[in-house]
Design a protein around this motif. Structure first.
Motif, PDB file in Angstrom:
ATOM      1  N   ARG A   3      -9.175  -1.663   9.983  1.00 17.25           N
ATOM      2  CA  ARG A   3      -8.118  -1.950   9.314  1.00 17.25           C
ATOM      3  C   ARG A   3      -8.079  -2.195   7.659  1.00 17.25           C
ATOM      4  N   PHE A   4      -7.058  -1.666   6.979  1.00 16.77           N
ATOM      5  CA  PHE A   4      -6.769  -1.666   5.509  1.00 16.77           C
ATOM      6  C   PHE A   4      -5.423  -2.494   5.492  1.00 16.77           C
ATOM      7  N   ASN A  25      -7.232   6.436  -1.502  1.00 14.37           N
ATOM      8  CA  ASN A  25      -8.785   6.801  -0.681  1.00 14.37           C
ATOM      9  C   ASN A  25      -8.735   8.289  -0.445  1.00 14.37           C
ATOM     10  N   SER A  26      -9.715   8.700  -1.309  1.00 17.84           N
ATOM     11  CA  SER A  26      -9.771  10.207  -1.317  1.00 17.84           C
ATOM     12  C   SER A  26     -10.307  10.683  -0.057  1.00 17.84           C
ATOM     13  N   GLY A  40       1.724   5.591  14.564  1.00 18.24           N
ATOM     14  CA  GLY A  40       2.023   4.052  14.516  1.00 18.24           C
ATOM     15  C   GLY A  40       0.617   3.352  13.773  1.00 18.24           C
ATOM     16  N   PHE A  41      -0.197   4.238  13.290  1.00 21.14           N
ATOM     17  CA  PHE A  41      -1.244   3.616  12.710  1.00 21.14           C
ATOM     18  C   PHE A  41      -1.195   3.172  11.120  1.00 21.14           C
ATOM     19  N   VAL A  42      -0.176   3.638  10.664  1.00 20.71           N
ATOM     20  CA  VAL A  42       0.122   3.199   9.476  1.00 20.71           C
ATOM     21  C   VAL A  42       1.563   2.506   9.432  1.00 20.71           C
ATOM     22  N   LEU A  43       1.620   1.214   8.818  1.00 25.44           N
ATOM     23  CA  LEU A  43       2.895   0.371   8.781  1.00 25.44           C
ATOM     24  C   LEU A  43       3.177  -0.303   7.589  1.00 25.44           C
ATOM     25  N   VAL A  61       1.184  -2.188   2.681  1.00 31.40           N
ATOM     26  CA  VAL A  61       0.719  -1.096   3.729  1.00 31.40           C
ATOM     27  C   VAL A  61      -0.478  -1.662   4.427  1.00 31.40           C
ATOM     28  N   THR A  62      -0.423  -1.407   6.009  1.00 33.15           N
ATOM     29  CA  THR A  62      -1.380  -1.788   6.682  1.00 33.15           C
ATOM     30  C   THR A  62      -1.933  -0.232   7.271  1.00 33.15           C
TER      31      THR A  62
END
Length: 308
Positions: A3-4, A25-26, A40-43, A61-62
């Motif tokens: 998780r970021f 993040n390249s 749904g992996f990016v919220l 952003v998660t």
């Protein structure tokens, strides 16, 4: 899954969320991020948004980066055009429209799938998805590709690429009338900051050199031979665009108004290298594919009619 949590800064404000995250993040391509957004992996502040959402200052952003999925490579009888083969190396003539190795969106129908059916002895240095693959040519580029059948051969061929001793000659049809008969393009290539899926000439890019020679001229088009000194991604396509003569049919680097061809008119016609075991220099040639020959024939006829 890792998780970021990312806070949007002034540098990203106004960008699409997929573009903003790929610039942070390249290793995250915009295509991957778009899939993550959909799944749904990016919220954004705990809410799912579309890829075209324009980020604002202070947005949180998660990103839950999913574990990479290892694809199974299925052997497929693709009737590959094998130009040469021995116990160490193999040379295949790749058709237009075929991807070199499996990747997201291209799990099958690739050169690697065909190789897995053709033979079982391929080098494993590049992993499960790219057995034997030493170098690549683009999906819509036709022509010769050298393949390593064991790890010793793989190391030898890669070293020859690094030392720039491999002969790689392409034929391309470009827009424009090139007035000089030959030239050298020495310009560094790197990922385009405005489009992460494209390459561009940038100051801090990798050293890239292409030598070209004019073969024929057809009014507003020119047939050229390009000899690679280095082998950067999309090198010929980027270099020819850079000097003002983009490839005909190129959907990424060419003009919008171009000849419909199903991709760039580019053929890897010659490849030469020292055999990994014997040291003997081997060179192979593949004629222009039929559609390329037909296009050149129409170009010649058009010029002849004008001159008549």
């Amino acid at each position: 899954m890792e998780r970021f949590e990312i806070e949007i800064t002034e540098e990203q404000v106004g960008s699409r969320i997929d573009k903003a995250l790929s610039s942070i993040n390249s290793e995250w391509s915009r295509t991957h991020i778009q899939h993550w957004l959909k799944d749904g992996f990016v919220l954004l502040d705990g809410i799912q948004v579309k890829p075209n959402y324009k980020v604002k200052l202070g947005d949180i952003v998660t990103v839950d980066e999913p574990e990479p999925v290892e694809l199974d490579v299925i052997a497929e009888d693709l009737n590959l055009d094998i130009v040469y083969e021995d116990k160490d190396v193999l040379v295949v003539n790749k058709p237009r429209g075929m991807v070199v190795h499996p990747a997201p969106g291209h799990p099958g129908g690739t050169v690697v799938n065909g190789l897995m059916h053709h033979c079982t002895d391929l080098s494993g240095i590049n992993g499960v998805l790219r057995p034997g693959i030493v170098h690549r040519i683009d999906k819509d580029t036709t022509g010769l590709l050298m393949v390593a059948k064991n790890d010793q051969a793989h190391v030898s061929l890669v070293n020859q690429l690094v030392e720039k001793s491999v002969t790689r000659v392409y034929t391309a049809l470009v827009h424009g009338h090139i007035p000089h008969d030959n030239g050298t393009i020495d310009a560094p290539i790197g990922r385009d900051k405005r489009d992460r899926q494209s390459q561009a000439i940038i100051d801090k890019g990798k050293h890239a050199v292409t030598h070209f020679k004019v073969l024929e001229r057809y009014g507003d088009y020119t047939l050229v031979e390009c000899r690679l000194e280095t082998g950067r991604t999309h090198q010929i396509r980027v270099h020819m665009k850079y000097i003002g003569y983009p490839l005909v049919g190129d959907p990424k680097y060419g003009p919008k108004k171009t000849i419909e061809f199903g991709g760039q008119v580019l053929h890897a016609g010659t490849i030469g290298f020292d055999h990994p075991t014997t040291g003997e220099y081997l060179e192979f040639n593949a004629p222009l594919p039929e559609d390329f020959q037909a296009l050149v024939g129409r170009m010649r006829q058009s010029v002849d009619k004008k001159d008549a």
